[in-house]
Structures are given as C-alpha cells and as structure tokens.
Design an enzyme around this catalytic site. Structure first.
Site, PDB file in Angstrom:
ATOM      1  N   ASN A 187       0.827  -1.219   0.000  1.00 21.91           N
ATOM      2  CA  ASN A 187       0.000   0.000   0.000  1.00 21.91           C
ATOM      3  C   ASN A 187       0.854   1.258   0.000  1.00 21.91           C
ATOM      4  O   ASN A 187       0.740   2.124   0.850  1.00 21.91           O
ATOM      5  CB  ASN A 187      -0.995   0.000   1.175  1.00 21.91           C
ATOM      6  N   ASP A 207       3.096  -5.608  11.689  1.00 19.85           N
ATOM      7  CA  ASP A 207       2.146  -4.704  11.037  1.00 19.85           C
ATOM      8  C   ASP A 207       2.544  -3.248  11.304  1.00 19.85           C
ATOM      9  O   ASP A 207       1.699  -2.380  11.518  1.00 19.85           O
ATOM     10  CB  ASP A 207       0.701  -4.964  11.496  1.00 19.85           C
TER      11      ASP A 207
END
Lengths: 433, 313
Positions: free
Chosen positions: A96, A307
């Site tokens: 992303n 993450d």
C-alpha cells in the site's frame, strides 16, 4: 567490519536446527564457519556473548514502509534502521505505497533502493489486484518475475469472493503465498474501534469481530477450494483463532499471524481517545487477547508480525474519527513479545524465535531463520538481563505512533549481524549514530 | 448565590457527565438555580465574568445550543466570539489543534465546542490551557443538555432520586442519551432506554440502565419521558424501514401516553420532528416542558461557564 568475528559463550536458541545451548560462533566473510564450544580466539573481533542469547535475525513478514509515496512517514532506510534496533534482519513491505506495488517497476525500485542502502533484506509483497482496488488481478506473473515474495492487498480487503478465488488459483502457478487482510468492509464501514461497551461509552462507531471472522471463514473455504497457500494477516479475535484451529485440523493449507498489540492491549487502551491505539483490525477484549495468546501457545498462530504502520504526527494528533489507523512496531515487537509471552510463560524463547524468525521464513520460502554452518550469518545477540524504556525521542522510525510509549520492555538487542555487516554493535547502529 | 460551594469545582474543563461525581453535578444544578433568576430581571446582566473572553467554537451547526451559550456568557458580562466550521481556517485544511492553538494565542479564557467527532473536545482540552466546555461531541456526550434536563426535572418534580425516566428513540447516535444516562443514574433515577434494536448501542447491558424494545413497557409508570429526535437520514441507512413505521411503533401520541403516570413530564432536546418521534398533541400538551428546558438551558450554561472560569483564578 573485521572479516572474522568470534562470538563467545552465547546461549544459542535456534529452533530451526533444533539447537539450544552455550556455543561459540565463528563468522568469516559473512558466513558462519563454526558453531562449537570453546573456539580458540586467534585475535578476531571478539564479541563476548556470555549470559546473552544468540538468535537468528528476526523476519517481519508484515510491515509498511511508506516508500515510494510517503517518505515523510518512513523510508526503506528509516524502516531498516528501526528494524535493526528491533532485531529484524528481514522484512516484507506491504504494497500500500503510492503508487502501489502492483507492477514490476515499483518492485524493481524497491530492490534497487535497498541495494543502495545495504542494510537489511527487504522483500516487497506485491498487490493481488491493480491499485489494490479488489477488482482486477495485478500482473502476478510479472510481479513474481520482478521478485515479490507474496501477494496481498493489505490495508484493503478483497471483498469480491470471485476475485479472491481467482487470485488464489492463479498464484499457485507461481507458488506465491496469498496474504489476506480479512475485513468485511460492509460490516466495518465507519467503524473506529472494537464494537461493544467501550465504543458505545465513547460514542465511537464499533467494528464487530464478525467483520474479521466472516472473511477468515470465507478465505479458509476458498483455500480449501483452490488448494492455494493462504496466510491470514493480523488476527485480532477469539473466533478467528478458532476458525484457523479448525481449518488446520482439517488439513487446509492456511497459516496466520498476529501482532504484538493484539496480545498486549485491549479496547480499554482507547480510553481518552488515544489515537495511538487506533488500529485496524481494532484492539479487542480481554477474552480475545487471551484467545490470541492461547493460539500462539498451541501453535494455531504461526507468526508474530509487526504490522508496522508508521503515520506522521499530524495524521494522529487529530480527532479520533479523523486519525489514520495503524501503529509502529518494528522496534518494540520483540520486547512486547518477551514481556507478554515469554515472561508470562505463555511460550518459551525458542517458540518465540520460531514465530518471529523461523516460521515466517519457512512460510515465505526463504532460507532464513536458522543459524547454520556454511550459511550467511544472520543473527542477533539479545541481553535479557537488561530492559529499556520506549521513549519517543529515541524511536528510530520516522513516525512515533506507538501505544507503547513509556513502557519498560525486557531484552536489549545488542548486536545484529547480517552477512558481512555488523549492523548493530554493542547497541549502537553502526555508522548511523 | 451560594458562594461557599465554588471551591468544590476543581476541573479546568467540562467534557462529560461520565466523569463527574454526584456532588459535582449537584453543584452545577445548585449554581444554576441561583443564576436562573437573572434571566427574569428586566436588565438581564451581572458582572460576574466581566473581562473574560469566551469563544463559541461550533464546528458542527447548532442554533439553540450556540445561542443559549452566547446568551449565558453575555448575561454574565463575558465577551464572546463565535467561530463556525465554514468560517474558520479548518475549511482550508487547518487541523483542529492548530486552529485551537491560534485561538488560544489570542488569550481567551473558555472555549465552548461543538464537534461532530466524539472526543474532539478531549483533544482540545489537552492542547490548550483555556477551559473547554463540551457543547456536544459526535455520539459521545452533550453534558450541558443533560444538566438542563436534570435541572428541569428537579425543578418540576422536586427531586431526581427514585424517579423513573425513560429515554426513547435513537440511543445509538445520541449524545444527549449518554449524558442523561450518567447524570440521571448518578443522582439516583431509574433509567430505561427504548428504541428499535438497531438504534440501541452494542454493550448497552453494561450501562446502568434497563433496555426495552417495547414502547409500552418504557412508558408504563414513567415519571419522565425524554424523547429523542430521529435524524431523518437514519432511515436511509436501514436503521428502520420507514419514518411511518417508526412513528407507529415509537412515536409518542396521546394513546401511548395514557400508560405513563398522570403527572408525567414530556421532554425533548429539540429540534422536534412532529408526527415522527412525538405527535403535536404531546409536544404542545400539558405535560410538555420542552420550552422550559430551553429557558433552563441558559441558567445551566451560566453556571457551567461560571464554574470553569472560577477554577482558573
């Protein structure tokens, strides 16, 4: 760095090779040439690892570097430095970025830039669909050729089951792992934190665990249908763990990960609208947290990933509803895991190494996560007798959005060696401090 | 005025009723009681807050709350400045915190804030030294509305403890409901919330209230009905099938009202949708105190502005 390093007397924890105990390690020209007891010192660079632990370098299979596109938040360089501080020698960056890693050019850019930086190993994860929009498959074959290590639209869910099915089927041809961000965005739409009393108390729209579990269930079904390799990202809740436990019992090819915040924090941390606790999936309940720990303990959850999602202050220091989702984790993941899992005897250090190094390597098909003679040196030295405080000023990542600020964490990473590079030398980032 | 009690107020801000003690809530109500009389004078002004500057920072539109705060401030002789979202630099992309810091740099004393995001006043309160008064934040709290509701109930019933109060309507999105729940239960009322299940927040069973989807049950034996506005856009989001169906099931009309106690109080934070959540004969009927709530709002807001300003000295 000197061509030969002798690491004396460290306690090796290497579950990949089933080795544990006090050994010396001799590293020559970046390769491990000996792992033995009492290797004679012949004037090499000596690292005294007495009373310390030697572990394979950590492999973070899920993090977000913002390059290209948002270099103010993180770059390959700053992310690498943050990784080194946290004992991470290999990381996989999610697609992303802007533009997304959905074409050969961006993959090549990342490899090229990392070759200039020459610190840790960075492997890009390619997008499943063009622009991560969940509509059309990205050119998966081209992405593979350029070097992506896995596929994911992470940050976005592939809502269309047909698209997900095709992605899983198609990826088999390239032996690529599909990493699924499980979120039913119709259920989570507008949600800001876990659904329940705390969200209602704060007047914030909730995200029910079902937004995750419905998609975990769907993707397990699709993995069964397609026989593709599926990895489920950032598990946050009890029922997801149970679904995966059941799937594994049935022999379906599915692996999964969770992140340190899901076994260390709950929705209660959001009190007072702390945007550093705004993360997707959201922090859940105590019951979910305990179920995640149980899943780690019984092996249902294979991997602990960070993450790591850096965001600039101006994106977090705003109204809760306006704040970006995500928290950083590269520097704190090991410490949180040691505090919440090892100190509590949920798992032991060897199991921790499995989940933070050996298993992610294995799942990704990397020949890493082990300390083997004849292989590249890829190791960290950890002092568990020391602790450290997470201080905003000392965070190496460009972004400081951590819910763990001011926590005291056990275990200090003192040395990081990757091939011929001594990246962290007695706690100092070589050449960068 | 009972000046002995002013030392009991130690808070810089008023952000919600969840964090206030029973005594603090009672202090506001007692202080409001002393202030109410000022609005009845021919010259409705006292010098209590002379020299203070109060900024009315309404990022979300409001008529009655903003006007009520403005009148409250002016009746205490404070200077007021109004800022709304469409006239502030936020429209140019400036962050809330930066806007607030700039306002504060102009040396003001109190910021009264209305915002569509829950928790926005909390962010502001941490960012500025000025007192922050929450005039409604998202679906979180609307403390001065609840305080004026409490004031009105106490004025009419003489007490709050032991009363049966039903809050009816869109509880999920209602900041008025949340503040009322905390205020009423802290003062000893028995609170029931009622609405369709889609409009009851998840986890409501952990709030100190009884939940029912049965309007008759909610009305039966109630001393007070606090009827909430149904926001018309909710229907489009499938919270209920149609306004008609809502009105049939939950709209308070004369028939449904017969189940309540004979001296029931009908309250509504306004603005009202006649024929949806409340029917005209009830809104304008003998039990309605809707306009008195508005009048009392000024006294309560005077009390709040006075108390948070006192703390600063």
């Amino acid at each position: 760095m000197k061509e030969v390093i002798l690491i004396k007397g460290g306690y090796i924890v290497d579950p990949g090779n089933g080795r544990e105990g006090v050994f010396d390690i001799l590293v020559e020209k970046g390769k491990i040439v000996k792992i033995e007891k009492n290797i004679k010192d012949e004037g090499h660079k000596l690292i005294d690892a007495g009373g310390k632990f030697i572990l394979p370098g950590l492999v973070d299979m899920h993090c977000h570097l913002r390059e290209p596109g948002r270099e103010d938040e993180e770059t390959l360089l700053s992310g690498s430095l943050a990784g080194i501080k946290g004992g991470v020698t290999t990381l996989c960056c999610m697609p992303n970025t802007e533009p997304a890693i959905d074409n050969q050019g961006v993959v090549e850019f990342i490899y090229l830039e990392n070759r200039k930086i020459k610190l840790i190993d960075i492997y890009p994860v390619g997008a499943i669909t063009k622009k991560r929009e969940g509509k059309e498959l990205a050119e998966i074959g081209e992405l593979k050729k350029a070097g992506v290590i896995a596929l994911s639209d992470d940050g976005n869910s592939v809502m269309d089951s047909e698209v997900m099915r095709r992605a899983m089927e198609y990826s088999k041809m390239f032996d690529l792992l599909v990493i699924s961000h499980c979120e039913d965005t119709n259920l989570s739409r507008g949600g800001l934190m876990n659904e329940g009393y705390r969200a209602s108390f704060l007047g914030l729209k909730g995200i029910p665990p079902e937004a995750e579990t419905i998609m975990v269930a769907r993707d397990i079904k699709l993995a069964k249908l397609t026989k593709a390799k599926l990895h489920i990202a950032h598990l946050s809740c009890k029922e997801s763990v149970e679904l995966i436990r059941q799937a594994k019992r049935e022999g379906i090819k599915v692996t999964c990960e969770t992140c340190p915040h899901y076994f260390s924090l709950t929705e209660e941390s959001v009190l007072d609208y702390n945007t550093n606790c705004k993360v997707n999936p959201p922090l859940r309940t105590e019951e979910d947290k305990e179920a995640i720990k149980e899943g780690l303990k019984d092996g249902t959850i294979d991997v602990i990933a960070t993450d790591h999602a850096p965001h600039a202050d101006f994106e977090k220091d705003v109204e809760f509803s306006q704040a970006s989702f995500g928290i950083i984790g590269l520097e704190t993941a090991l410490g949180i895991a040691l505090k919440e899992l090892v100190e509590t005897k949920t798992i032991n250090l060897s199991q921790l190494v499995e989940k933070m190094s050996f298993l992610p390597s294995k799942i990704l098909g990397l020949d890493k996560g082990k300390l083997s003679v004849g292989e590249n040196a890829d190791l960290i030295i950890l002092d568990l007798n020391k602790s450290w405080k997470v201080e905003k000023e000392k965070i190496v990542s460009k972004s400081k959005n951590s819910p763990f600020l001011n926590w005291t964490l056990p275990g200090v990473v003192e040395y990081v060696i990757l091939g011929e590079k001594l990246l962290l030398d007695n706690g100092r980032l070589n050449h960068f401090e | 005025m009972d000046t002995d009690k002013k030392t009991d107020w130690t808070r810089k801000d008023l952000l919600g009723l969840a964090e206030l003690s029973k005594e603090e809530i009672e202090l506001v109500l007692d202080t409001a009681d002393s202030f109410k009389e000022i609005s009845l004078r021919p010259i409705k002004k006292v010098p209590t807050l002379r020299g203070k500057t109060i900024v009315l920072f309404f990022v979300e539109p409001s008529t009655r709350t903003r006007t009520s705060f403005e009148l409250a401030a002016k009746r205490l002789s404070a200077d007021t400045v109004s800022i709304s979202a469409d006239t502030s630099s936020m429209i140019k992309g400036e962050s809330l915190k930066d806007t607030a810091k700039n306002i504060e740099a102009m040396k003001i004393d109190v910021i009264v804030m209305r915002h569509s995001s829950s928790g926005a006043p909390h962010l502001l309160a941490k960012a500025v030294e000025a007192s922050v008064v929450n005039a409604g934040d998202g679906c979180h709290e609307h403390p001065t509305q609840a305080l004026l509701d409490l004031f009105t109930i106490k004025e009419k019933k003489g007490k709050i403890s032991g009363l049966k109060v039903s809050i009816i309507g869109d509880i999920l999105h209602s900041r008025v409901a949340r503040s009322n729940i905390w205020g009423l239960t802290k003062l000893g009322a028995e609170v029931t919330v009622c609405g369709p299940p889609t409009l009851i927040p998840p986890g409501m069973e952990k709030f100190p209230v009884k939940v029912t989807y049965d309007i008759k049950e909610a009305i039966k034996g109630a001393d007070v009905l606090n009827i909430l506005r149904i926001q018309l856009e909710r229907q489009k989001s499938n919270f209920f099938p149609s306004l008609r169906e809502y009105a049939i099931n939950f709209g308070i009309d004369r028939d449904k009202l017969k189940l309540a106690k004979p001296d029931v109080l009908i309250m509504h934070p306004g603005p009202i949708n006649r024929g949806v959540e409340i029917f005209p004969e009830v809104a304008d009927g003998p039990y309605s105190v809707i306009l008195e709530q508005v009048t009392n709002g000024i006294a309560v807001r005077m009390a709040v502005l006075y108390l948070v300003s006192q703390e600063r000295e």
